[in-house]
Design a protein around this motif. Structure first.
Motif, PDB file in Angstrom:
ATOM      1  N   SER A  59       0.787  -1.303   0.019  1.00  0.00           N
ATOM      2  CA  SER A  59       0.134  -0.001   0.043  1.00  0.00           C
ATOM      3  C   SER A  59       1.019   1.344   0.023  1.00  0.00           C
ATOM      4  O   SER A  59       1.879   1.146   0.853  1.00  0.00           O
ATOM      5  N   SER A  62       0.445   7.531   0.895  1.00  0.00           N
ATOM      6  CA  SER A  62      -0.721   7.930   0.280  1.00  0.00           C
ATOM      7  C   SER A  62      -0.898   8.262  -1.223  1.00  0.00           C
ATOM      8  O   SER A  62      -0.129   7.953  -1.728  1.00  0.00           O
ATOM      9  N   GLN A  64      -3.638   7.568  -4.609  1.00  0.00           N
ATOM     10  CA  GLN A  64      -4.786   6.639  -5.094  1.00  0.00           C
ATOM     11  C   GLN A  64      -3.937   5.744  -6.196  1.00  0.00           C
ATOM     12  O   GLN A  64      -3.237   6.075  -7.031  1.00  0.00           O
ATOM     13  N   ASP A  71     -10.563   2.595  -6.573  1.00  0.00           N
ATOM     14  CA  ASP A  71      -9.318   2.834  -5.858  1.00  0.00           C
ATOM     15  C   ASP A  71      -9.112   1.337  -5.066  1.00  0.00           C
ATOM     16  O   ASP A  71      -9.850   0.901  -4.245  1.00  0.00           O
ATOM     17  N   SER A  73      -6.322   0.965  -3.502  1.00  0.00           N
ATOM     18  CA  SER A  73      -5.123   1.017  -2.459  1.00  0.00           C
ATOM     19  C   SER A  73      -5.488   0.768  -1.043  1.00  0.00           C
ATOM     20  O   SER A  73      -4.682   0.629  -0.221  1.00  0.00           O
ATOM     21  N   HIS A  74      -6.809   1.000  -0.841  1.00  0.00           N
ATOM     22  CA  HIS A  74      -7.069   0.944   0.446  1.00  0.00           C
ATOM     23  C   HIS A  74      -7.972  -0.292   1.032  1.00  0.00           C
ATOM     24  O   HIS A  74      -9.016  -0.056   1.938  1.00  0.00           O
TER      25      HIS A  74
END
Ligand SMILES: Nc1ncnc2c1ncn2[C@@H]1O[C@H](COP(=O)(O)OP(=O)(O)O)[C@@H](O)[C@H]1O
Ligand SMILES: [Mg+2]
Length: 222
Positions: A59, A62, A64, A71, A73-74
């Protein structure tokens, strides 16, 4: 055309003693279907870090990572694993084949764990010129052959995105070029998006776009 993969303002920090090492500094990137993109840069520039973020293996601190405008990444680890299995094909520097499986068996295990409809794995291997090797074990294959199996394995879950980290690094220049040509053909014939990290400038005539990473900053140079 839509971007298959888009990165927006990616920052990646690694802890380094009392300080932080900012490896990726506000990176943005995009690749479309049917496009073969290369990222070039010196050793230590952050290429592998960037590719593992693209592939949801890591990850970002910060920013995207948009795969088909979503998205990723989160997402949870479980969701990221599912995306890797179903939407992304990885090719690494050393083919990382499983030593105790025959070539014909190397792909089946991806098919078992992926939820994509099964396709004829043997057909892919034959198409990549490996028909004589189906019942061989990895140890008897040349470096170029192993990398072709790794490409076949990356394609078996029918991903829309292919990520390759220095796929030619363990090969001589002729074999390396053949491997990149196979990726190029696949991208163009099957309308996939591919990103290849490399420090081999001699294969750049085979790609559609070139990005350069230096000191953690990425810019499009072609
Ligand atoms: N897991 C990690 N923990 C801490 N530092 C790392 C880690 N992975 C890579 N780095 C550091 O990040 C920088 C970029 O590494 P890397 O992405 O492997 O570069 P490249 O693939 O371009 O050679 C290097 O300074 C490396 O030491
Ligand atoms: Mg690397």
């Amino acid at each position: 055309m839509n971007n298959v993969l888009e990165l927006k303002n990616i920052i990646k920090n690694y802890p380094d003693g009392q300080q932080v090492n900012e490896v990726l500094k506000d990176i943005s990137f995009h690749v479309q279907s049917g496009e073969f993109a290369a990222i070039v840069g010196p050793s230590g520039a952050g290429k592998s870090t960037l590719l593992t973020i693209m592939g949801a293996l890591l990850s970002p601190s910060s920013g995207q990572v948009l795969l088909n405008n979503e998205d990723i990444s989160h997402l949870s680890k479980k969701q990221q694993t599912s995306i890797r299995l179903n939407n992304i094909g990885f090719i690494f520097q050393n083919s990382d084949l499983i030593p105790y499986l025959k070539i014909s068996e190397q792909l089946q295990f991806i098919q078992k764990i992926s939820s994509k409809p099964a396709i004829d794995a043997k057909e892919i291997l034959v198409k990549l010129g490996l028909e004589q090797r189906l019942s061989s074990y990895p140890r008897v294959l040349s470096g170029g052959e192993k990398q072709r199996v790794a490409i076949a394995r990356a394609l078996v879950n029918q991903p829309e995105l292919i990520l390759a980290d220095e796929p030619t690094a363990s090969l001589d220049s002729k074999r390396g070029r053949e491997v990149v040509q196979i990726i190029q053909q696949t991208v163009h014939e099957e309308n996939k998006a591919a990103v290849m990290v490399t420090h081999d400038e001699r294969v750049l005539d085979l790609v559609d776009s070139v990005w350069q990473i230096e000191d953690g900053k990425l810019k499009k140079v072609r």
